[in-house]
Design a protein around this motif. Sequence first.
Motif, short mmCIF file in Angstrom:
data_model
loop_
_atom_site.label_atom_id
_atom_site.label_comp_id
_atom_site.label_asym_id
_atom_site.label_seq_id
_atom_site.Cartn_x
_atom_site.Cartn_y
_atom_site.Cartn_z
N PHE A 240 -5.44 22.83 9.88
CA PHE A 240 -5.96 22.75 8.52
C PHE A 240 -6.76 21.46 8.36
O PHE A 240 -6.54 20.49 9.09
CB PHE A 240 -4.84 22.80 7.49
N THR A 241 -7.66 21.46 7.41
CA THR A 241 -8.48 20.27 7.17
C THR A 241 -7.63 19.20 6.49
O THR A 241 -6.53 19.46 5.97
CB THR A 241 -9.68 20.59 6.28
N GLY A 242 -8.17 17.99 6.47
CA GLY A 242 -7.49 16.90 5.77
C GLY A 242 -7.27 17.24 4.31
O GLY A 242 -6.20 16.98 3.75
N ARG A 243 -8.28 17.85 3.69
CA ARG A 243 -8.19 18.20 2.26
C ARG A 243 -7.07 19.23 2.04
O ARG A 243 -6.28 19.11 1.10
CB ARG A 243 -9.53 18.74 1.78
N VAL B 169 -4.85 9.14 5.67
CA VAL B 169 -4.72 10.26 4.73
C VAL B 169 -3.28 10.39 4.25
O VAL B 169 -3.03 10.60 3.05
CB VAL B 169 -5.20 11.57 5.39
N ALA B 170 -2.32 10.27 5.17
CA ALA B 170 -0.91 10.41 4.80
C ALA B 170 -0.50 9.34 3.80
O ALA B 170 0.17 9.62 2.79
CB ALA B 170 -0.03 10.32 6.05
N GLY C 261 -14.30 9.75 5.14
CA GLY C 261 -15.61 10.36 4.99
C GLY C 261 -15.61 11.87 5.17
O GLY C 261 -14.74 12.58 4.65
N GLU C 262 -16.56 12.36 5.96
CA GLU C 262 -16.71 13.80 6.16
C GLU C 262 -15.55 14.42 6.92
O GLU C 262 -15.38 15.64 6.93
CB GLU C 262 -18.02 14.08 6.90
N PRO D 23 -10.37 12.63 -5.74
CA PRO D 23 -11.40 11.60 -5.52
C PRO D 23 -10.80 10.24 -5.17
O PRO D 23 -11.34 9.53 -4.30
CB PRO D 23 -12.14 11.56 -6.87
N GLU D 24 -9.70 9.87 -5.80
CA GLU D 24 -9.06 8.59 -5.50
C GLU D 24 -8.44 8.62 -4.10
O GLU D 24 -8.50 7.62 -3.38
CB GLU D 24 -7.98 8.29 -6.53
N ILE D 25 -7.85 9.75 -3.73
CA ILE D 25 -7.26 9.87 -2.40
C ILE D 25 -8.34 9.74 -1.32
O ILE D 25 -8.18 9.03 -0.33
CB ILE D 25 -6.51 11.21 -2.27
N GLU D 26 -9.45 10.43 -1.53
CA GLU D 26 -10.57 10.35 -0.57
C GLU D 26 -11.11 8.93 -0.47
O GLU D 26 -11.38 8.43 0.62
CB GLU D 26 -11.69 11.29 -1.00
#
Length: 407
Positions: free
Chosen positions: A102-105, A154-155, A136-137, A127-130
């Motif tokens: 699965f993707t990061g998102r 990310v975690a 980035g992408e 948006p804040e998590i990113e």
Amino acid sequence: MGSITVSNLGKAYKQYPARSSRLREWLLPFRGPQHKLKWILRDVSFHVSPGEAVGLIGINGAGKSTLLKLITGTTQPTTGSVYMEGTVAALLELGMGFHPDFTGRQNVYMAGQLLGMSVEQITRLMPEIEAFAEVGEYMDQPVRVYSSGMQMRVAFSVATARRPDILIVDEALSVGDTYFQHKSFERIRQFRRSGTTLLLVSHDKQAIQSVCDRAILLDAGRLAREGPPEEIMDYYNAMIADRENSNLQLLSRDDGKVQVISGTGEATVSDIALLDEHGQRVEVIDVGQAVTLQVTVAAKADIPRMVLGYMIKDRLGQAMYGTNTHLKEMPVSDVRAGDSHVFRFSFNANLGAGTYSVATAIVSTETHLVNNYEWRDLALVFTVVNMRRPYFEGSAWIDPAIEISKL
């Protein structure tokens, strides 16, 4: 605000001598147990008060990760209980719960829901998590293409998207790059200032001493000691040296602090003093004052190569400066039992106002892990006051020359 209460906690796993033993125990219960219990953790009790930060330390295999899993409920205890009050965010094993395909998102949505957030809340916080993760992408790429550092970013970002009442962090933060480590610890400090209760596992002495109010030492699955972070970290280092056939002493000072002394005893610091420019012993000095740290070492046995080192630490136990005669290429060779040597280290005390301590180490190389003749914490305590300098903030006097020009 959150709190953690751990009462007589223990965890044991069954060990069977052979695969058939497990089947015999199940089919023939009247024959009694066919296993032995392997205790990983036993009789651990402590309390973390609301808003308190506690560091958890110990060598690998001491039971730290097992304790965290018991506290967070991912593993059930054999004995004892854990009671937590408040919302909990835990960052244990790196990327735990992330699906590699699965993707990061997508993983953020799954991990966020496991932390008790709704899909709407995660969407609002995305948006804040990113922005905090800064991948980035890659946020829309499968996690299997992530580096371990990217997974940690990310975690950590999703685990701390909301300020929890209790934050539990294992050593996952040690994986990331230096920039993100600083960024993460700054967020942890912000949470602390807002009242979050923190339980932090780390081998990083600076992290424990700069963030935590108290430290707990686990050894062989038991709570070995707890107290001020500086005292526990010094005891931990001395305990490691003790296992290298050294002795370990704990001495209570007049100021209530506990001095840790470890080593073989083949050499010892018989005297230590801070001298002013006239050679007089002083306990209070001015910012930037020229001083000499004078250390007398008495040898109790023949030592082929002797090195003396010292470390200046602030009141929290954080290192300000340290060096030794090995690094300065000035070791003393062929020391005989009964010899005494006087070492003088002269420098300008470019330190900020405050109380400092000096730790000494008598070794054979640059580290006490080879030959630890003596490690002495709190060998000397002194105070720096600002009598002549303009006011400044910080622990170091690094006065700049300033130029201003108009373009």
